[in-house]
Design an enzyme around this catalytic site. Structure first.
Site, PDB file in Angstrom:
ATOM      1  N   ARG A 209      -6.564  17.954  -7.222  1.00  0.00           N
ATOM      2  CA  ARG A 209      -6.633  16.593  -7.053  1.00  0.00           C
ATOM      3  C   ARG A 209      -8.171  16.411  -6.587  1.00  0.00           C
ATOM      4  O   ARG A 209      -8.900  15.236  -6.862  1.00  0.00           O
ATOM      5  CB  ARG A 209      -5.807  16.215  -5.666  1.00  0.00           C
ATOM      6  CG  ARG A 209      -5.894  14.725  -5.223  1.00  0.00           C
ATOM      7  CD  ARG A 209      -4.858  14.313  -4.052  1.00  0.00           C
ATOM      8  NE  ARG A 209      -3.598  14.615  -4.586  1.00  0.00           N
ATOM      9  CZ  ARG A 209      -2.704  13.843  -5.104  1.00  0.00           C
ATOM     10  NH1 ARG A 209      -3.164  12.647  -5.291  1.00  0.00           N
ATOM     11  NH2 ARG A 209      -1.520  14.008  -5.322  1.00  0.00           N
TER      12      ARG A 209
ATOM     13  N   ARG B 187      -2.204   6.837  -7.414  1.00  0.00           N
ATOM     14  CA  ARG B 187      -2.380   8.088  -6.919  1.00  0.00           C
ATOM     15  C   ARG B 187      -3.270   7.854  -5.583  1.00  0.00           C
ATOM     16  O   ARG B 187      -4.138   7.003  -5.525  1.00  0.00           O
ATOM     17  CB  ARG B 187      -3.441   8.464  -7.978  1.00  0.00           C
ATOM     18  CG  ARG B 187      -3.042   8.795  -9.453  1.00  0.00           C
ATOM     19  CD  ARG B 187      -2.315  10.108  -9.545  1.00  0.00           C
ATOM     20  NE  ARG B 187      -1.620  10.067 -10.882  1.00  0.00           N
ATOM     21  CZ  ARG B 187      -0.716  11.019 -11.086  1.00  0.00           C
ATOM     22  NH1 ARG B 187      -0.192  11.831 -10.183  1.00  0.00           N
ATOM     23  NH2 ARG B 187      -0.277  11.219 -12.408  1.00  0.00           N
TER      24      ARG B 187
ATOM     25  N   ASN C 232      -7.604  -1.504  -0.999  1.00  0.00           N
ATOM     26  CA  ASN C 232      -6.395  -1.418  -1.738  1.00  0.00           C
ATOM     27  C   ASN C 232      -5.753  -2.639  -1.416  1.00  0.00           C
ATOM     28  O   ASN C 232      -5.788  -3.217  -0.376  1.00  0.00           O
ATOM     29  CB  ASN C 232      -5.783  -0.269  -1.187  1.00  0.00           C
ATOM     30  CG  ASN C 232      -4.368   0.227  -1.933  1.00  0.00           C
ATOM     31  OD1 ASN C 232      -4.349  -0.109  -3.099  1.00  0.00           O
ATOM     32  ND2 ASN C 232      -3.565   0.970  -1.382  1.00  0.00           N
TER      33      ASN C 232
ATOM     34  N   HIS D  42      -1.744  -3.982  -1.100  1.00  0.00           N
ATOM     35  CA  HIS D  42      -0.341  -3.471  -0.681  1.00  0.00           C
ATOM     36  C   HIS D  42       0.643  -4.344  -0.729  1.00  0.00           C
ATOM     37  O   HIS D  42       0.582  -5.373  -0.036  1.00  0.00           O
ATOM     38  CB  HIS D  42      -0.174  -2.445   0.417  1.00  0.00           C
ATOM     39  CG  HIS D  42       0.836  -1.831   0.678  1.00  0.00           C
ATOM     40  ND1 HIS D  42       1.392  -0.504  -0.167  1.00  0.00           N
ATOM     41  CD2 HIS D  42       1.749  -1.930   1.556  1.00  0.00           C
ATOM     42  CE1 HIS D  42       2.284  -0.062   0.455  1.00  0.00           C
ATOM     43  NE2 HIS D  42       3.042  -1.079   1.193  1.00  0.00           N
TER      44      HIS D  42
ATOM     45  N   SER E 242      -0.869  -7.254   1.788  1.00  0.00           N
ATOM     46  CA  SER E 242      -2.004  -6.896   2.563  1.00  0.00           C
ATOM     47  C   SER E 242      -3.176  -6.495   1.672  1.00  0.00           C
ATOM     48  O   SER E 242      -3.004  -5.548   0.621  1.00  0.00           O
ATOM     49  CB  SER E 242      -1.775  -5.550   3.420  1.00  0.00           C
ATOM     50  OG  SER E 242      -0.483  -5.956   4.397  1.00  0.00           O
TER      51      SER E 242
ATOM     52  N   GLY F 244      -5.419   8.210   4.962  1.00  0.00           N
ATOM     53  CA  GLY F 244      -3.943   8.110   5.025  1.00  0.00           C
ATOM     54  C   GLY F 244      -3.312   7.318   3.979  1.00  0.00           C
ATOM     55  O   GLY F 244      -3.931   6.927   2.983  1.00  0.00           O
TER      56      GLY F 244
ATOM     57  N   ASP G 225      -1.895   4.167   3.069  1.00  0.00           N
ATOM     58  CA  ASP G 225      -1.710   2.698   3.424  1.00  0.00           C
ATOM     59  C   ASP G 225      -2.059   2.535   4.972  1.00  0.00           C
ATOM     60  O   ASP G 225      -1.397   1.541   5.404  1.00  0.00           O
ATOM     61  CB  ASP G 225      -0.548   2.175   2.801  1.00  0.00           C
ATOM     62  CG  ASP G 225      -0.139   2.203   1.422  1.00  0.00           C
ATOM     63  OD1 ASP G 225      -1.251   2.073   0.635  1.00  0.00           O
ATOM     64  OD2 ASP G 225       0.848   2.518   0.882  1.00  0.00           O
TER      65      ASP G 225
HETATM   66  C1  GRF Z   1       0.776  -4.513  -6.688  1.00  0.00           C
HETATM   67  O1  GRF Z   1       1.904  -4.973  -5.892  1.00  0.00           O
HETATM   68  C2  GRF Z   1       0.032  -3.384  -5.967  1.00  0.00           C
HETATM   69  O2  GRF Z   1      -0.113  -3.683  -4.594  1.00  0.00           O
HETATM   70  C3  GRF Z   1       0.915  -2.319  -6.207  1.00  0.00           C
HETATM   71  O3  GRF Z   1       1.566  -2.577  -7.412  1.00  0.00           O
HETATM   72  C4  GRF Z   1       1.291  -3.683  -7.808  1.00  0.00           C
HETATM   73  C5  GRF Z   1       0.370  -3.590  -9.006  1.00  0.00           C
HETATM   74  O4  GRF Z   1       0.453  -4.746  -9.979  1.00  0.00           O
HETATM   75  N1  GRF Z   1       0.565  -1.200  -5.487  1.00  0.00           N
HETATM   76  P1  GRF Z   1      -0.568  -5.017 -11.281  1.00  0.00           P
HETATM   77  O5  GRF Z   1      -0.496  -3.604 -11.796  1.00  0.00           O
HETATM   78  O6  GRF Z   1      -1.627  -5.710 -10.575  1.00  0.00           O
HETATM   79  O7  GRF Z   1       0.461  -5.849 -11.960  1.00  0.00           O
END
Ligand code: GRF
Length: 195
Positions: A64, A90, A106, A108, A135, A142, A144
């Site tokens: 990784r 990932r 990120n 979420h 979010s 960590g 999220d």
């Molecule tokens: C989103 O909900 C993101 O937060 C999650 O995967 C989804 C990605 O959707 N981790 P896209 O590839 O932007 O359509």
């Protein structure tokens, strides 16, 4: 003009929201490159909008850490002000997080710290939650767990499928992401204060 590199693994609908926002000459940010850890469907958006893309396949590296190093090297070439993980499935190794933080966001599909991890929508439904959320966070070591930049509640209706809830969340995620980029560009949001 804020230079963005967006990393994806999937369909890239959140990425597309940023690309569409960037078409407005007044929008103070531009996606300068799109990266992926696999041959993601969303790379088609890069092609359509004429944005350069790169793939750093996870499986092509022994560890990784080695993969993360290659990814950071690619990102550095684009002199990004901000890197956005947008459906990037990932975990980055800590070395990559430290190389990019705090300018590493990120999105979420939950109201963190509720439902972290890769199955946030499924987990919310399994728990019988009547609301979840979206979010935008600063990435830390960590899962999220980084500082929350902005978040918003999204309702879950009786009988909702996972896809229906996720689609409802994504509408909010896209808006929050565009608003966050705008806030960073115009100085209303300073990620160093959060991290
Ligand atoms: C989103 O909900 C993101 O937060 C999650 O995967 C989804 C990605 O959707 N981790 P896209 O590839 O932007 O359509």
């Amino acid at each position: 003009m804020l230079r963005l590199v967006v990393l994806i693994s999937g369909g890239g609908s959140n990425l597309r929201a940023l690309l569409e926002a960037s078409e407005d000459a007044e929008f103070p940010a531009r996606v300068v490159a799109i990266g992926a850890d696999r041959d993601a469907d969303g790379l088609a958006h890069a092609e359509e909008f004429g944005i350069p893309s790169f793939v750093v396949p996870f499986g092509a590296y022994p560890t990784r850490e080695a993969w993360g190093e290659a990814l950071v090297e690619q990102i550095r070439q684009w002199e990004a002000d901000l890197v956005i993980l947008s459906g990037f499935m990932r975990l980055l190794p800590p070395t990559a997080v430290h190389a990019l933080a705090p300018n590493l966001l990120n999105t979420h599909p939950a109201y963190l710290p509720e439902f972290p991890g890769a199955h946030a929508v499924r987990d919310a439904l399994a728990e019988g939650a009547t609301q979840t959320g979206a979010s935008v966070i600063v990435v830390d070591d960590g899962v999220d767990s980084g500082p929350i930049v902005v978040q918003e509640r999204v309702p879950i209706h009786p009988g909702d499928s996972e896809a229906a809830v996720h689609d409802r969340i994504k509408l909010v995620e896209r808006r929050l992401l565009v608003e966050t980029v705008l806030g960073i560009a115009n100085g209303d949001i300073d990620l160093r204060d959060l991290a």
